[in-house]
Write a protein that holds these residues in place. Sequence first.
Motif, PDB file in Angstrom:
ATOM      1  N   VAL A 102       6.498  26.722   2.109  1.00 35.36           N
ATOM      2  CA  VAL A 102       5.100  26.478   2.440  1.00 35.36           C
ATOM      3  C   VAL A 102       4.960  26.395   3.954  1.00 35.36           C
ATOM      4  CG1 VAL A 102       3.145  24.891   2.219  1.00 35.36           C
ATOM      5  CG2 VAL A 102       4.715  25.210   0.287  1.00 35.36           C
ATOM      6  N   MET A 118      -0.001  24.497  -5.525  1.00 26.56           N
ATOM      7  CA  MET A 118       0.597  25.754  -5.089  1.00 26.56           C
ATOM      8  C   MET A 118       1.961  25.964  -5.750  1.00 26.56           C
ATOM      9  SD  MET A 118      -0.459  25.302  -1.065  1.00 26.56           S
ATOM     10  CE  MET A 118      -0.312  26.970  -0.433  1.00 26.56           C
ATOM     11  N   TRP A 122       3.234  28.896  -8.277  1.00 26.69           N
ATOM     12  CA  TRP A 122       4.479  29.623  -7.983  1.00 26.69           C
ATOM     13  C   TRP A 122       5.396  29.641  -9.208  1.00 26.69           C
ATOM     14  CZ3 TRP A 122       9.358  26.952  -7.083  1.00 26.69           C
ATOM     15  CH2 TRP A 122      10.402  27.824  -6.756  1.00 26.69           C
ATOM     16  N   VAL A 129       0.946  32.171  -2.789  1.00 30.83           N
ATOM     17  CA  VAL A 129      -0.193  31.320  -3.130  1.00 30.83           C
ATOM     18  C   VAL A 129      -0.882  30.951  -1.824  1.00 30.83           C
ATOM     19  CG1 VAL A 129      -1.017  29.246  -4.285  1.00 30.83           C
ATOM     20  CG2 VAL A 129       1.050  30.397  -5.125  1.00 30.83           C
ATOM     21  N   SER A 130      -2.035  31.549  -1.577  1.00 30.43           N
ATOM     22  CA  SER A 130      -2.782  31.312  -0.348  1.00 30.43           C
ATOM     23  C   SER A 130      -3.805  30.208  -0.556  1.00 30.43           C
ATOM     24  CB  SER A 130      -3.493  32.599   0.100  1.00 30.43           C
ATOM     25  OG  SER A 130      -2.574  33.644   0.305  1.00 30.43           O
ATOM     26  N   ALA A 131      -4.040  29.448   0.492  1.00 30.76           N
ATOM     27  CA  ALA A 131      -5.084  28.425   0.466  1.00 30.76           C
ATOM     28  C   ALA A 131      -6.341  29.027   1.090  1.00 30.76           C
ATOM     29  CB  ALA A 131      -4.637  27.184   1.227  1.00 30.76           C
ATOM     30  N   ARG A 170       0.140  28.813   3.326  1.00 29.48           N
ATOM     31  CA  ARG A 170       0.497  29.561   2.118  1.00 29.48           C
ATOM     32  C   ARG A 170       1.840  29.093   1.592  1.00 29.48           C
ATOM     33  NH1 ARG A 170      -1.734  35.473   2.792  1.00 29.48           N
ATOM     34  NH2 ARG A 170      -3.132  35.214   4.542  1.00 29.48           N
ATOM     35  N   SER A 203      -4.671  32.431  -5.149  1.00 27.91           N
ATOM     36  CA  SER A 203      -5.137  31.485  -4.133  1.00 27.91           C
ATOM     37  C   SER A 203      -5.686  30.226  -4.776  1.00 27.91           C
ATOM     38  CB  SER A 203      -6.220  32.123  -3.258  1.00 27.91           C
ATOM     39  OG  SER A 203      -7.360  32.449  -4.027  1.00 27.91           O
TER      40      SER A 203
END
Length: 320
Positions: A102, A118, A122, A129-131, A170, A203
Amino acid sequence: MPQKRQYPGTRKPKISVVVPCYNEVDVVRHTHARLTGTLRRLSGFEYEQVYVDDGSADGTWEAIESLSRRDPSVRAVRFSRNFGHQAACMAGLREAAGDAVVVIDADLQDPPELIPEMVRLWLEGWSVVSARRRSRDGETLFKKASAFAFYRLLNAVSDHSLALDTGDFRLLDRELVAHLNGTSDKNLFLRGAISWFGFPETSVEYDRDPRLAGESKYTLRKMLALSRRGLLAGSITPLRLSTCVGAAALMGGLGAAALRRDPKLLLRPGAFGAQTLAIGVVGEYLHAVLRQVQGQPDYVVKEQLGTPFRPLVEKERIAS
């Protein structure tokens, strides 16, 4: 649909959190406290925190040293000078040894409490995994508008689709991190490179908080430099645009000169403007090529703290 990840037996998945820092002495201890509290709630995981001091001129490194003495999960890298946020992110990715990594800024505008969600995504099989930001509290109208416009412009001209309204916060799977670490790009635009590899991406949405302390380190000059890097790295459109604009200016000048019967007034300025624009765009690309062939490192590490999850030899093998 991505395939779920499983870690049978006593094998515990490992999570690395990379924290780029530049003059964050006022907030780095708070960042560590919130990160540690969040990571401790991830039952069945091992974790590490990798802080990258991007040449801070305040007491950021001393604060990180203090954290590392009290917390064995803390590792750190110190640059010899300020090399920029993207270089700090890449240094953290190269040092991180987790099965998932991360990346989060130290200013606490991005909430560490999103990390468990996140990690859950995963484990369901997503490699990225985008924020994604729903709102951006504490930022000026200019910064909000420019960020909104930049992401959409970049996505429109890019050779591949990009996640809109996302920064560097991310989660990345180890396989993708290995690919990023193996790239030879000296002017890497991390957000674009992640999408370029084409790994499964999803996301989570959140509302961005104001900075806890201090001021934003992304000055207008740095924002423009990052925008230029993203446009040049992700698309050949600017280069082609100069050709189109040059051709249009030349044809327009010729047409206007024929109608007005004054070629000296319209033809020469039009041709000069088109040529100048074309040369400027080509110059930007040549500068990027020069950076690639110079052979200089992205950054210089002055000092390191902490012990990685696995031996350095194995980590280098994964990144190669």
